[in-house]
Design a protein around this motif. Structure first.
Motif, PDB file in Angstrom:
ATOM      1  N   SER A  15       0.815  -1.218   0.000  1.00 57.23           N
ATOM      2  CA  SER A  15       0.000   0.000   0.000  1.00 57.23           C
ATOM      3  C   SER A  15       0.850   1.271   0.000  1.00 57.23           C
ATOM      4  N   GLY A  16       2.156   1.112   0.214  1.00 58.40           N
ATOM      5  CA  GLY A  16       3.027   2.284   0.305  1.00 58.40           C
ATOM      6  C   GLY A  16       3.115   2.844   1.710  1.00 58.40           C
ATOM      7  N   GLY A  17       2.643   2.065   2.689  1.00 64.35           N
ATOM      8  CA  GLY A  17       2.672   2.513   4.081  1.00 64.35           C
ATOM      9  C   GLY A  17       3.853   1.966   4.840  1.00 64.35           C
ATOM     10  N   ALA A  18       3.637   1.616   6.098  1.00 65.40           N
ATOM     11  CA  ALA A  18       4.734   1.138   6.937  1.00 65.40           C
ATOM     12  C   ALA A  18       4.194   0.228   8.032  1.00 65.40           C
ATOM     13  N   TYR A  19       5.064  -0.641   8.515  1.00 58.99           N
ATOM     14  CA  TYR A  19       4.750  -1.588   9.593  1.00 58.99           C
ATOM     15  C   TYR A  19       5.516  -1.186  10.845  1.00 58.99           C
ATOM     16  N   ALA A  20       4.857  -1.277  12.002  1.00 58.16           N
ATOM     17  CA  ALA A  20       5.547  -0.978  13.259  1.00 58.16           C
ATOM     18  C   ALA A  20       4.977  -1.839  14.382  1.00 58.16           C
ATOM     19  N   PRO A  21       5.830  -2.585  15.076  1.00 54.22           N
ATOM     20  CA  PRO A  21       5.366  -3.345  16.245  1.00 54.22           C
ATOM     21  C   PRO A  21       5.338  -2.444  17.471  1.00 54.22           C
ATOM     22  N   PHE A  22       4.498  -2.805  18.438  1.00 52.85           N
ATOM     23  CA  PHE A  22       4.507  -2.071  19.699  1.00 52.85           C
ATOM     24  C   PHE A  22       4.048  -3.001  20.814  1.00 52.85           C
ATOM     25  N   ASP A  23       4.358  -2.610  22.018  1.00 48.99           N
ATOM     26  CA  ASP A  23       3.985  -3.349  23.217  1.00 48.99           C
ATOM     27  C   ASP A  23       3.007  -2.486  23.999  1.00 48.99           C
ATOM     28  N   ARG A  24       1.815  -3.010  24.299  1.00 44.59           N
ATOM     29  CA  ARG A  24       0.826  -2.184  24.988  1.00 44.59           C
ATOM     30  C   ARG A  24       1.292  -1.767  26.381  1.00 44.59           C
ATOM     31  N   ASN A  25       2.343  -2.409  26.892  1.00 40.74           N
ATOM     32  CA  ASN A  25       2.903  -1.998  28.175  1.00 40.74           C
ATOM     33  C   ASN A  25       3.830  -0.790  28.040  1.00 40.74           C
ATOM     34  N   SER A  26       4.043  -0.356  26.788  1.00 38.86           N
ATOM     35  CA  SER A  26       4.861   0.834  26.534  1.00 38.86           C
ATOM     36  C   SER A  26       4.034   1.825  25.726  1.00 38.86           C
ATOM     37  N   PRO A  27       3.082   2.513  26.351  1.00 38.93           N
ATOM     38  CA  PRO A  27       2.157   3.379  25.622  1.00 38.93           C
ATOM     39  C   PRO A  27       2.829   4.523  24.877  1.00 38.93           C
ATOM     40  N   GLN A  28       4.015   4.937  25.311  1.00 40.35           N
ATOM     41  CA  GLN A  28       4.686   6.042  24.635  1.00 40.35           C
ATOM     42  C   GLN A  28       4.977   5.703  23.181  1.00 40.35           C
ATOM     43  N   ALA A  29       5.325   4.439  22.907  1.00 40.93           N
ATOM     44  CA  ALA A  29       5.629   4.040  21.534  1.00 40.93           C
ATOM     45  C   ALA A  29       4.399   4.187  20.648  1.00 40.93           C
ATOM     46  N   LEU A  30       3.253   3.711  21.117  1.00 40.64           N
ATOM     47  CA  LEU A  30       2.023   3.835  20.339  1.00 40.64           C
ATOM     48  C   LEU A  30       1.650   5.308  20.170  1.00 40.64           C
ATOM     49  N   LYS A  31       1.825   6.074  21.206  1.00 37.42           N
ATOM     50  CA  LYS A  31       1.522   7.508  21.153  1.00 37.42           C
ATOM     51  C   LYS A  31       2.354   8.197  20.075  1.00 37.42           C
ATOM     52  N   ASP A  32       3.638   7.912  20.035  1.00 41.51           N
ATOM     53  CA  ASP A  32       4.533   8.507  19.041  1.00 41.51           C
ATOM     54  C   ASP A  32       4.152   8.081  17.631  1.00 41.51           C
ATOM     55  N   LEU A  33       3.826   6.794  17.464  1.00 38.89           N
ATOM     56  CA  LEU A  33       3.483   6.276  16.136  1.00 38.89           C
ATOM     57  C   LEU A  33       2.198   6.909  15.615  1.00 38.89           C
ATOM     58  N   MET A  34       1.190   7.019  16.480  1.00 34.98           N
ATOM     59  CA  MET A  34      -0.064   7.635  16.075  1.00 34.98           C
ATOM     60  C   MET A  34       0.147   9.089  15.670  1.00 34.98           C
ATOM     61  N   ALA A  35       0.926   9.815  16.440  1.00 37.44           N
ATOM     62  CA  ALA A  35       1.197  11.213  16.120  1.00 37.44           C
ATOM     63  C   ALA A  35       1.941  11.338  14.794  1.00 37.44           C
ATOM     64  N   ALA A  36       2.867  10.418  14.544  1.00 39.31           N
ATOM     65  CA  ALA A  36       3.653  10.468  13.311  1.00 39.31           C
ATOM     66  C   ALA A  36       2.772  10.285  12.077  1.00 39.31           C
ATOM     67  N   VAL A  37       1.847   9.322  12.135  1.00 38.15           N
ATOM     68  CA  VAL A  37       0.963   9.107  10.989  1.00 38.15           C
ATOM     69  C   VAL A  37       0.017  10.291  10.812  1.00 38.15           C
ATOM     70  N   ALA A  38      -0.418  10.884  11.901  1.00 33.43           N
ATOM     71  CA  ALA A  38      -1.266  12.065  11.806  1.00 33.43           C
ATOM     72  C   ALA A  38      -0.532  13.194  11.086  1.00 33.43           C
TER      73      ALA A  38
END
Length: 231
Positions: A179-202
């Motif tokens: 699709s031209g996107g990207a893959y990223a794993p995350f651990d729900r015990n590390s919410p900062q990673a998900l927070k950063d990834l969501m902000a980046a895509v936004a």
């Protein structure tokens, strides 16, 4: 100083740096970018759904100086249930929609997410799709075919993978690449990673690849890896 205090200080510095970086980005024409925020709402996803509810405001905060963002919530759960809301442009609206959903057991329906995204972007351009899930129980060939179509339509899919399921990882990587996107794993015990990834895509959905590259230069390793995958 304890490790916890150091992490808290580091997180605050990262957020402050991010806000400063976004404010320096060039303004867009003012038209809101459209983003589809899709989540697996089957039984195993309860904890991460709650986490996403707490973090969803980052999608709007990250883009307030780039023309803003219009977000559509999509989810699947239970026995073949798939829902897509209208597009909203305020954090409170999205939070209300998410708070109205409870997770139910069922099989994955990622193909419905991708098919819906294809229909939406054919009607009016969708700048990016975010998908958060932990497994895949569907035909890989079908998912890859639709992902390729999204790539042709210039609607990249960002697959955020919770956990360590090897099959899901392989499928999610193929979908994101086609699709031209990207893959990223995350651990729900590390919410900062998900927070950063969501902000980046936004940032990407609102300001494009250049905005993402500018943001990633001062962000976390997860975001840097994400931005390096964008073609």
């Amino acid at each position: 100083m304890s490790d916890k205090e150091l992490r808290t200080k580091s997180d605050k510095q990262s957020i402050d740096q991010f806000i400063h970086q976004v404010r320096k980005l060039p303004k867009t024409s003012g038209e809101q970018g459209r983003l589809i925020f899709a989540l697996d709402a089957t039984a195993s996803r309860g904890a991460t759904w709650d986490q996403a509810c707490h973090l969803q405001s980052e999608l709007f905060l990250a883009t307030k100086d780039l023309g803003g963002l219009a977000i559509q919530l999509c989810y699947y759960r239970g026995f073949g249930e798939f829902k897509a809301t209208g597009f909203v442009s305020k954090a409170g609206q999205l939070l209300n929609l998410m708070n109205g959903v409870s997770c139910l057991g069922g099989r994955t329906q990622i193909s419905k997410v991708l098919t819906h995204a294809r229909s939406e972007t054919r009607a009016k351009a969708v700048k990016a799709v975010v998908f958060i899930g932990d497994c895949c129980e569907e035909s890989v060939d079908e998912l890859c075919h639709i992902a390729g179509e999204l790539g042709m339509l210039k609607t990249p899919v960002f697959m955020f993978h919770e956990g360590a399921d090897a099959h899901a990882k392989a499928v999610f990587q193929q979908v994101s690449k086609l699709s031209g996107g990207a893959y990223a794993p995350f651990d729900r015990n590390s919410p900062q990673a998900l927070k950063d990834l969501m902000a980046a895509v936004a940032v990407y959905a609102s300001g494009g690849a250049k905005a993402l590259q500018n943001y990633s230069s001062g962000s976390s390793p997860e975001v840097k890896r994400l931005s390096q995958q964008i073609r």
